[in-house]
Scaffold this active site. Structure first.
Site, PDB file in Angstrom:
ATOM      1  N   LYS A  81       5.303   1.907  12.089  1.00 34.42           N
ATOM      2  CA  LYS A  81       4.913   2.063  13.483  1.00 34.42           C
ATOM      3  C   LYS A  81       4.535   0.713  14.071  1.00 34.42           C
ATOM      4  O   LYS A  81       4.027  -0.122  13.324  1.00 34.42           O
ATOM      5  CB  LYS A  81       3.765   3.068  13.661  1.00 34.42           C
ATOM      6  CG  LYS A  81       2.663   3.080  12.606  1.00 34.42           C
ATOM      7  CD  LYS A  81       1.792   1.920  12.352  1.00 34.42           C
ATOM      8  CE  LYS A  81       1.093   1.214  13.428  1.00 34.42           C
ATOM      9  NZ  LYS A  81       0.230   0.107  12.942  1.00 34.42           N
ATOM     10  N   HIS A  98      11.905  -4.478  13.549  1.00 34.82           N
ATOM     11  CA  HIS A  98      12.177  -3.097  13.119  1.00 34.82           C
ATOM     12  C   HIS A  98      13.574  -2.613  13.509  1.00 34.82           C
ATOM     13  O   HIS A  98      14.257  -1.966  12.712  1.00 34.82           O
ATOM     14  CB  HIS A  98      11.133  -2.140  13.701  1.00 34.82           C
ATOM     15  CG  HIS A  98       9.777  -2.265  13.080  1.00 34.82           C
ATOM     16  ND1 HIS A  98       8.676  -1.563  13.511  1.00 34.82           N
ATOM     17  CD2 HIS A  98       9.333  -3.026  12.053  1.00 34.82           C
ATOM     18  CE1 HIS A  98       7.630  -1.893  12.780  1.00 34.82           C
ATOM     19  NE2 HIS A  98       8.003  -2.777  11.894  1.00 34.82           N
ATOM     20  N   ARG A 131      12.984 -11.580   2.105  1.00 35.85           N
ATOM     21  CA  ARG A 131      13.755 -12.725   2.583  1.00 35.85           C
ATOM     22  C   ARG A 131      13.906 -13.761   1.475  1.00 35.85           C
ATOM     23  O   ARG A 131      14.733 -14.655   1.581  1.00 35.85           O
ATOM     24  CB  ARG A 131      13.071 -13.348   3.800  1.00 35.85           C
ATOM     25  CG  ARG A 131      13.089 -12.472   5.048  1.00 35.85           C
ATOM     26  CD  ARG A 131      12.162 -13.024   6.103  1.00 35.85           C
ATOM     27  NE  ARG A 131      10.788 -13.110   5.610  1.00 35.85           N
ATOM     28  CZ  ARG A 131       9.794 -13.730   6.238  1.00 35.85           C
ATOM     29  NH1 ARG A 131      10.018 -14.311   7.392  1.00 35.85           N
ATOM     30  NH2 ARG A 131       8.580 -13.750   5.722  1.00 35.85           N
ATOM     31  N   ARG A 189       0.824  -1.218   0.000  1.00 27.87           N
ATOM     32  CA  ARG A 189       0.000   0.000   0.000  1.00 27.87           C
ATOM     33  C   ARG A 189       0.856   1.266   0.000  1.00 27.87           C
ATOM     34  O   ARG A 189       0.527   2.260  -0.645  1.00 27.87           O
ATOM     35  CB  ARG A 189      -0.951  -0.024   1.206  1.00 27.87           C
ATOM     36  CG  ARG A 189      -2.154  -0.894   0.904  1.00 27.87           C
ATOM     37  CD  ARG A 189      -2.819  -1.518   2.093  1.00 27.87           C
ATOM     38  NE  ARG A 189      -3.838  -2.455   1.589  1.00 27.87           N
ATOM     39  CZ  ARG A 189      -3.581  -3.696   1.168  1.00 27.87           C
ATOM     40  NH1 ARG A 189      -2.345  -4.160   1.193  1.00 27.87           N
ATOM     41  NH2 ARG A 189      -4.548  -4.463   0.709  1.00 27.87           N
ATOM     42  N   TYR A 237      17.721  -8.618   2.502  1.00 31.49           N
ATOM     43  CA  TYR A 237      17.688  -7.237   2.997  1.00 31.49           C
ATOM     44  C   TYR A 237      19.083  -6.612   2.922  1.00 31.49           C
ATOM     45  O   TYR A 237      19.211  -5.387   2.741  1.00 31.49           O
ATOM     46  CB  TYR A 237      17.172  -7.196   4.433  1.00 31.49           C
ATOM     47  CG  TYR A 237      15.767  -7.727   4.627  1.00 31.49           C
ATOM     48  CD1 TYR A 237      14.821  -7.667   3.608  1.00 31.49           C
ATOM     49  CD2 TYR A 237      15.368  -8.269   5.839  1.00 31.49           C
ATOM     50  CE1 TYR A 237      13.529  -8.143   3.791  1.00 31.49           C
ATOM     51  CE2 TYR A 237      14.070  -8.734   6.036  1.00 31.49           C
ATOM     52  CZ  TYR A 237      13.157  -8.676   5.014  1.00 31.49           C
ATOM     53  OH  TYR A 237      11.885  -9.131   5.210  1.00 31.49           O
TER      54      TYR A 237
HETATM   55  N1  NAP Z   1       0.625   2.421   8.722  1.00 30.53           N
HETATM   56  C1  NAP Z   1      -0.338   1.534   8.719  1.00 30.53           C
HETATM   57  O1  NAP Z   1      -1.497   1.831   8.487  1.00 30.53           O
HETATM   58  C2  NAP Z   1       0.013   0.087   8.958  1.00 30.53           C
HETATM   59  C3  NAP Z   1      -0.909  -0.906   8.602  1.00 30.53           C
HETATM   60  C4  NAP Z   1      -0.522  -2.238   8.751  1.00 30.53           C
HETATM   61  C5  NAP Z   1       0.711  -2.550   9.302  1.00 30.53           C
HETATM   62  N2  NAP Z   1       1.545  -1.551   9.671  1.00 30.53           N
HETATM   63  C6  NAP Z   1       2.854  -1.882  10.298  1.00 30.53           C
HETATM   64  O2  NAP Z   1       3.689  -2.432   9.298  1.00 30.53           O
HETATM   65  C7  NAP Z   1       4.448  -3.522   9.816  1.00 30.53           C
HETATM   66  C8  NAP Z   1       4.206  -4.738   8.913  1.00 30.53           C
HETATM   67  O3  NAP Z   1       2.836  -5.058   8.954  1.00 30.53           O
HETATM   68  P1  NAP Z   1       2.105  -5.882   7.759  1.00 30.53           P
HETATM   69  O4  NAP Z   1       0.671  -5.924   8.114  1.00 30.53           O
HETATM   70  O5  NAP Z   1       2.515  -5.345   6.457  1.00 30.53           O
HETATM   71  O6  NAP Z   1       2.744  -7.333   7.985  1.00 30.53           O
HETATM   72  P2  NAP Z   1       2.880  -8.515   6.930  1.00 30.53           P
HETATM   73  O7  NAP Z   1       1.832  -8.421   5.885  1.00 30.53           O
HETATM   74  O8  NAP Z   1       2.983  -9.758   7.732  1.00 30.53           O
HETATM   75  O9  NAP Z   1       4.270  -8.209   6.210  1.00 30.53           O
HETATM   76  C9  NAP Z   1       5.488  -8.200   6.920  1.00 30.53           C
HETATM   77  C10 NAP Z   1       6.620  -8.525   5.951  1.00 30.53           C
HETATM   78  O10 NAP Z   1       7.831  -8.474   6.693  1.00 30.53           O
HETATM   79  C11 NAP Z   1       8.759  -9.416   6.167  1.00 30.53           C
HETATM   80  N3  NAP Z   1       9.316 -10.178   7.308  1.00 30.53           N
HETATM   81  C12 NAP Z   1      10.591 -10.066   7.787  1.00 30.53           C
HETATM   82  N4  NAP Z   1      10.774 -10.850   8.839  1.00 30.53           N
HETATM   83  C13 NAP Z   1       9.606 -11.517   9.043  1.00 30.53           C
HETATM   84  C14 NAP Z   1       9.198 -12.490   9.991  1.00 30.53           C
HETATM   85  N5  NAP Z   1      10.012 -12.944  10.949  1.00 30.53           N
HETATM   86  N6  NAP Z   1       7.933 -12.956   9.921  1.00 30.53           N
HETATM   87  C15 NAP Z   1       7.088 -12.499   8.971  1.00 30.53           C
HETATM   88  N7  NAP Z   1       7.430 -11.567   8.046  1.00 30.53           N
HETATM   89  C16 NAP Z   1       8.688 -11.086   8.074  1.00 30.53           C
HETATM   90  C17 NAP Z   1       8.014 -10.273   5.155  1.00 30.53           C
HETATM   91  O11 NAP Z   1       8.398  -9.853   3.870  1.00 30.53           O
HETATM   92  P3  NAP Z   1       9.439 -10.722   2.997  1.00 30.53           P
HETATM   93  O12 NAP Z   1       8.955 -12.147   3.110  1.00 30.53           O
HETATM   94  O13 NAP Z   1       9.303 -10.163   1.651  1.00 30.53           O
HETATM   95  O14 NAP Z   1      10.808 -10.563   3.581  1.00 30.53           O
HETATM   96  C18 NAP Z   1       6.547  -9.913   5.363  1.00 30.53           C
HETATM   97  O15 NAP Z   1       5.807  -9.935   4.162  1.00 30.53           O
HETATM   98  C19 NAP Z   1       4.011  -3.699  11.257  1.00 30.53           C
HETATM   99  O16 NAP Z   1       4.967  -3.131  12.116  1.00 30.53           O
HETATM  100  C20 NAP Z   1       2.705  -2.939  11.364  1.00 30.53           C
HETATM  101  O17 NAP Z   1       2.484  -2.320  12.625  1.00 30.53           O
HETATM  102  C21 NAP Z   1       1.235  -0.251   9.500  1.00 30.53           C
END
Ligand code: NAP
Length: 341
Positions: A112, A94, A53, A34, A73
């Protein structure tokens, strides 16, 4: 102060006026997609590289949104064309990923909450300051036009003395979602509670007293929390739930006027300024949800364009103060997280 005739204009950066940043995206999950889509749609910035990864993860992402796919990364942060790394991994990763980028000399925008506790955010702040690079928490709400108008109303004293903040955020997530995973600092506080705590500390400063109650969810994480905070003579009443939908509205009340923010208040949207005599002024803003993420990218560009490595909208000390408040809340509710200091 008397009720104004009109709302102040937000001071907004020109979407094409600052440096056209070249972003590296770290992590290819829900928010990364997004963010990249919003930045590409609304600014002149580029997504030059995407680190995952796995090779497949990177290619899946770049197939939709462009950029060079990189299967680690380490390769991403070393990429010579990347100016700034957007850290979009889960919360407990993070610090490690921000430090990796900072060590490679890159600026960082970190999702965040910046870390799962204040100690982690302090580590990022210290490293960025020592390296002379920008580090900012991706607290996108504060970069939206409506929060810039609110800041001016507060600074100009239109509300009088801010005395009460109330805010909630509640969204149902199925049991299998990351938010309920104990290994990924699951629970309501990191993903959701950070928003009302940011609002309360942004308006009223750090809490001087904290009371809170938590309820555990299906996987044992603290999936719902209510908080009442004292900030000197002011108070905030906040709650966050990953179990159920709630109105997700907020209000800021001062001795002269008050503001009600439409739900979901932390996203782009409208608000109403109410006078004590019944007068009303409405700030209209399209409720475009995560399409508004580009404002935080523009804030990074605006800072770098002015030669600054810290955001005035989300200074590092404000991020740390919010996390200190969250640490206090979690200490009261017994919300211990895997990997916290
Ligand atoms: N600003 C907002 O509105 C908003 C909304 C949702 C989330 N967030 C924040 O964004 C962050 C990510 O949230 P998300 O909902 O995008 O999560 P997500 O869909 O699970 O994506 C996280 C990504 O991080 C990578 N990753 C690296 N180490 C990982 C691990 N140990 N386990 C799982 N994934 C890992 C993976 O990408 P690769 O496999 O490609 O490495 C994964 O696709 C969080 O801190 C959350 O608070 C912010």
């Amino acid at each position: 102060m008397s009720f104004p005739h009109s709302l102040p204009e937000p001071r907004l950066p020109d979407p094409t006026g600052g440096p056209a940043l070249r972003w590296g995206i770290l992590g290819t999950g829900w928010i990364a997609e997004r963010f990249a889509a919003s930045v590409l749609r609304h600014t002149n910035h580029q997504v030059v590289a995407v680190g995952s990864r796995s090779e497949e993860g990177a290619q899946r992402f770049t197939g939709r949104l462009g950029g060079e796919p990189l299967g680690s990364y380490a390769e991403l942060v070393a990429h010579p064309r990347v100016d700034v790394v957007y850290v979009a991994s889960p919360h407990p990763q993070h610090v490690e990923h921000a430090l990796l980028a900072i060590a490679a000399g890159k600026h960082v925008l970190v999702e965040k909450p910046m870390a799962i506790d204040a100690t982690g955010a302090r580590r990022i702040a210290e490293a960025a300051r020592a390296a002379g690079v920008l580090a900012m928490e991706a607290m996108w709400s504060l970069c939206l036009p409506k929060f810039r108008v609110l800041r001016r109303l507060l600074d100009d004293g239109v509300l009088g003395e801010p005395t009460m903040v109330s805010a909630d955020i509640g969204e149902y997530f199925p049991d299998a979602h990351r938010i309920h995973d104990p290994a990924l600092a699951g629970g309501a506080m990191m993903d959701l509670g950070t928003y009302p705590l940011t609002l309360a500390t942004w308006v009223l400063g750090a809490p001087t007293e904290v009371a809170a109650q938590g309820v555990r969810g299906p996987t044992g994480t603290m999936a719902q929390t209510t908080m009442t905070l004292r900030h000197g003579d002011a108070q905030s009443a906040l709650h966050a739930s990953a179990l159920v939908e709630t109105p997700t509205v907020a209000a800021i009340s001062g001795t002269d006027a008050w503001v009600s923010l439409d739900g979901p208040w932390y996203q782009p949207g409208s608000f109403t300024l109410h006078g004590r005599d019944g007068g009303q002024l409405r700030h209209l803003e399209a409720a475009t949800a995560h399409d508004g993420l580009y404002w935080e990218a523009l804030e990074v560009a605006h800072c770098l364009g002015e030669g600054r490595v810290e955001s005035g909208i989300r200074p590092l000390d404000a991020t740390i103060a919010t996390l200190e408040a969250m640490d206090q809340v979690r200490a009261v509710t017994g919300d211990r997280l895997a990997g916290e200091s």
